[in-house]
Design a protein around this motif. Structure first.
Motif, PDB file in Angstrom:
ATOM      1  N   SER A 119      77.005  19.129  67.476  1.00  0.00           N
ATOM      2  CA  SER A 119      76.544  18.707  66.149  1.00  0.00           C
ATOM      3  C   SER A 119      75.646  19.763  65.542  1.00  0.00           C
ATOM      4  N   GLY A 120      75.090  19.416  64.399  1.00  0.00           N
ATOM      5  CA  GLY A 120      74.027  20.201  63.802  1.00  0.00           C
ATOM      6  C   GLY A 120      72.673  19.659  64.237  1.00  0.00           C
ATOM      7  N   ASP A 121      71.630  20.051  63.521  1.00  0.00           N
ATOM      8  CA  ASP A 121      70.281  19.665  63.901  1.00  0.00           C
ATOM      9  C   ASP A 121      70.062  18.156  63.824  1.00  0.00           C
ATOM     10  N   GLY A 122      70.645  17.499  62.810  1.00  0.00           N
ATOM     11  CA  GLY A 122      70.459  16.063  62.658  1.00  0.00           C
ATOM     12  C   GLY A 122      71.077  15.272  63.790  1.00  0.00           C
ATOM     13  N   GLY A 123      72.294  15.622  64.173  1.00  0.00           N
ATOM     14  CA  GLY A 123      72.950  14.939  65.280  1.00  0.00           C
ATOM     15  C   GLY A 123      72.214  15.136  66.584  1.00  0.00           C
ATOM     16  N   TYR A 124      71.705  16.348  66.794  1.00  0.00           N
ATOM     17  CA  TYR A 124      70.948  16.619  68.013  1.00  0.00           C
ATOM     18  C   TYR A 124      69.644  15.834  68.020  1.00  0.00           C
ATOM     19  N   ASN A 125      69.051  15.638  66.850  1.00  0.00           N
ATOM     20  CA  ASN A 125      67.836  14.833  66.753  1.00  0.00           C
ATOM     21  C   ASN A 125      68.084  13.429  67.301  1.00  0.00           C
ATOM     22  N   GLU A 126      69.214  12.833  66.951  1.00  0.00           N
ATOM     23  CA  GLU A 126      69.527  11.494  67.449  1.00  0.00           C
ATOM     24  C   GLU A 126      69.685  11.494  68.962  1.00  0.00           C
ATOM     25  N   VAL A 127      70.374  12.488  69.504  1.00  0.00           N
ATOM     26  CA  VAL A 127      70.585  12.560  70.949  1.00  0.00           C
ATOM     27  C   VAL A 127      69.252  12.735  71.675  1.00  0.00           C
ATOM     28  N   VAL A 128      68.400  13.605  71.176  1.00  0.00           N
ATOM     29  CA  VAL A 128      67.091  13.815  71.798  1.00  0.00           C
ATOM     30  C   VAL A 128      66.292  12.514  71.817  1.00  0.00           C
ATOM     31  N   GLU A 171      52.986  -1.625  68.791  1.00  0.00           N
ATOM     32  CA  GLU A 171      52.967  -1.389  70.232  1.00  0.00           C
ATOM     33  C   GLU A 171      54.319  -1.765  70.835  1.00  0.00           C
ATOM     34  N   GLY A 172      54.858  -0.870  71.646  1.00  0.00           N
ATOM     35  CA  GLY A 172      56.160  -1.113  72.260  1.00  0.00           C
ATOM     36  C   GLY A 172      57.318  -0.494  71.507  1.00  0.00           C
ATOM     37  N   GLU A 173      57.108  -0.168  70.232  1.00  0.00           N
ATOM     38  CA  GLU A 173      58.163   0.499  69.470  1.00  0.00           C
ATOM     39  C   GLU A 173      58.217   1.981  69.858  1.00  0.00           C
ATOM     40  N   PRO A 174      59.409   2.544  69.954  1.00  0.00           N
ATOM     41  CA  PRO A 174      59.501   3.957  70.357  1.00  0.00           C
ATOM     42  C   PRO A 174      58.994   4.896  69.271  1.00  0.00           C
ATOM     43  N   LEU A 175      58.364   5.973  69.688  1.00  0.00           N
ATOM     44  CA  LEU A 175      57.990   7.034  68.753  1.00  0.00           C
ATOM     45  C   LEU A 175      59.238   7.782  68.314  1.00  0.00           C
ATOM     46  N   GLU A 176      59.126   8.492  67.219  1.00  0.00           N
ATOM     47  CA  GLU A 176      60.203   9.367  66.773  1.00  0.00           C
ATOM     48  C   GLU A 176      59.869  10.788  67.191  1.00  0.00           C
ATOM     49  N   TYR A 177      60.898  11.523  67.606  1.00  0.00           N
ATOM     50  CA  TYR A 177      60.707  12.898  68.062  1.00  0.00           C
ATOM     51  C   TYR A 177      61.550  13.852  67.225  1.00  0.00           C
ATOM     52  N   ALA A 178      61.037  15.057  67.053  1.00  0.00           N
ATOM     53  CA  ALA A 178      61.774  16.134  66.403  1.00  0.00           C
ATOM     54  C   ALA A 178      61.817  17.325  67.340  1.00  0.00           C
ATOM     55  N   HIS A 179      62.963  17.974  67.420  1.00  0.00           N
ATOM     56  CA  HIS A 179      63.063  19.151  68.279  1.00  0.00           C
ATOM     57  C   HIS A 179      62.660  20.429  67.558  1.00  0.00           C
ATOM     58  N   SER A 180      62.678  20.417  66.216  1.00  0.00           N
ATOM     59  CA  SER A 180      62.435  21.662  65.481  1.00  0.00           C
ATOM     60  C   SER A 180      61.337  21.558  64.433  1.00  0.00           C
ATOM     61  N   TYR A 181      61.427  20.582  63.527  1.00  0.00           N
ATOM     62  CA  TYR A 181      60.419  20.511  62.474  1.00  0.00           C
ATOM     63  C   TYR A 181      60.381  19.127  61.833  1.00  0.00           C
ATOM     64  N   ILE A 182      59.254  18.845  61.197  1.00  0.00           N
ATOM     65  CA  ILE A 182      59.072  17.651  60.371  1.00  0.00           C
ATOM     66  C   ILE A 182      58.521  18.138  59.039  1.00  0.00           C
ATOM     67  N   GLY A 183      59.165  17.776  57.940  1.00  0.00           N
ATOM     68  CA  GLY A 183      58.755  18.292  56.643  1.00  0.00           C
ATOM     69  C   GLY A 183      58.540  17.196  55.614  1.00  0.00           C
ATOM     70  N   PRO A 217      54.646   5.695  49.030  1.00  0.00           N
ATOM     71  CA  PRO A 217      55.798   5.907  49.928  1.00  0.00           C
ATOM     72  C   PRO A 217      56.233   7.364  49.878  1.00  0.00           C
ATOM     73  N   LEU A 218      56.509   7.930  51.042  1.00  0.00           N
ATOM     74  CA  LEU A 218      56.727   9.371  51.124  1.00  0.00           C
ATOM     75  C   LEU A 218      57.931   9.675  52.021  1.00  0.00           C
ATOM     76  N   PRO A 219      58.954  10.349  51.475  1.00  0.00           N
ATOM     77  CA  PRO A 219      60.071  10.752  52.326  1.00  0.00           C
ATOM     78  C   PRO A 219      59.679  11.931  53.207  1.00  0.00           C
ATOM     79  N   TYR A 220      60.306  12.001  54.366  1.00  0.00           N
ATOM     80  CA  TYR A 220      60.091  13.149  55.238  1.00  0.00           C
ATOM     81  C   TYR A 220      61.393  13.462  55.948  1.00  0.00           C
ATOM     82  N   GLN A 221      61.494  14.697  56.406  1.00  0.00           N
ATOM     83  CA  GLN A 221      62.715  15.170  57.055  1.00  0.00           C
ATOM     84  C   GLN A 221      62.399  15.575  58.483  1.00  0.00           C
ATOM     85  N   MET A 222      63.195  15.052  59.422  1.00  0.00           N
ATOM     86  CA  MET A 222      63.075  15.419  60.827  1.00  0.00           C
ATOM     87  C   MET A 222      64.371  16.082  61.259  1.00  0.00           C
ATOM     88  N   ASP A 223      64.347  17.389  61.441  1.00  0.00           N
ATOM     89  CA  ASP A 223      65.532  18.100  61.930  1.00  0.00           C
ATOM     90  C   ASP A 223      66.772  17.804  61.089  1.00  0.00           C
TER      91      ASP A 223
END
Length: 299
Positions: free
Chosen positions: A74-83, A139-151, A268-274
């Motif tokens: 995949s590209g960066d977005g697909g890899y973000n989901e896998v990570v 509490e108990g909800e998973p954190l979100e992770y980025a492998h490259s950047y958050i903008g 409300p603020l949009p952001y981009q993760m990978d």
């Protein structure tokens, strides 16, 4: 830290409806691994069926336990989901990898060292940092992770516009120009209580993004326990354009390096993760942190 690893199972996750050649690349990788690996792991092709499905597939594959490799074609977005799926599984022996099959492929371009099938055959696993973002999870909800950047700011706005049309250099350029002309700055409350207005705020785990822009001169990405903070304070649009031009030609130079960064949203603020665009609500304390050596990877 490096260690040679034989994998008990390998899950190859891809989008069968990809605008690129992900299905063909996934099938080719499966054949190459069966031909080259000196041992015989279970190698499965796992096509996604809907947005977010890669998270589920990766979590299920990693949760089986043992030495499992989850590959995102995949590209960066697909890899973000896998990570994120692998991180949710909580298997310390799970390993991730990505084969570039997207538009930007920033992560693979920066971190790749050799053809993926060779790296998997050699089994040299290394640990890299991730970025984690807390946007008011309970509490108990998973954190979100980025492998490259958050903008925040201009980055997700442009990304949303690009997703509306087909990819391509001319299409991308026209979309960016149109979006930029209508773009408005955003405000936040920083950790010291002050209100500040930005055009762009990027937290970077790798020194480049969007194929062309060099964000920083850091050499230890993405395994130094820190990330870079790239700030465009609100300024006239012509100055933003000049800064963006500098990023694509000579780079932005040294940037502040931190292990965490906090602020509070005002609207409300949009952001981009990978490459994946999300939104955080108003009046939410946002915390971005480095997760040192959180992800095991090959490639």
């Amino acid at each position: 830290m490096h260690s040679a690893r034989n994998f008990e199972s390998i899950a190859i996750i891809f989008n069968p409806n990809s605008t690129g050649n992900a299905p063909e690349l996934a099938e080719q990788l499966q054949v190459k691994l069966k031909d080259t690996l000196p041992y015989a792991p279970e190698i499965t092709l796992q096509p996604t069926e809907h947005a977010g499905h890669a998270v589920e597939l990766a979590r299920t594959a990693a949760a089986r336990g043992g030495d499992v490799l989850v590959v995102s074609v995949s590209g960066d977005g697909g890899y973000n989901e896998v990570v994120n799926g692998v991180m949710q599984a909580g298997n310390p022996q799970a390993v991730c990898a990505v084969m570039a099959a997207g538009n930007a492929n920033d992560h693979r371009r920066i971190t790749g060292t050799k053809p993926l099938e060779e790296a998997i055959a050699e089994g040299h696993v290394r640990q890299i940092d991730l970025l984690s973002i807390h946007t008011g999870q309970q509490e108990g909800e998973p954190l979100e992770y980025a492998h490259s950047y958050i903008g925040f700011g201009l980055t997700p706005v442009v990304a949303t516009e690009l997703e509306k049309g087909s990819k391509g250099a001319l299409t991308e350029m026209v979309s960016v120009i149109k979006t930029f002309s209508k773009f408005e700055p955003f405000g936040i409350r920083t950790s010291d209580g002050k209100r500040r207005k930005f055009d762009s705020l990027v937290f970077a785990n790798i020194p480049e993004m969007a194929k062309y822009a060099t964000l920083s001169e850091a050499e230890d990405h993405p395994s130094d326990g820190k990330f870079e903070v790239i700030i465009f304070p609100h300024m006239p649009k012509w100055r933003v354009l000049l800064t963006a031009l500098r990023a694509t030609t000579q780079g932005l130079g040294d940037q502040p390096s931190v292990s965490s960064y906090e602020f509070t949203t005002l609207k409300p603020l949009p952001y981009q993760m990978d490459g994946e665009v999300k939104t955080v609500e108003a009046n939410v304390k946002v915390r971005v942190e480095c997760a040192p050596a959180a992800l095991a990877t090959v490639g």
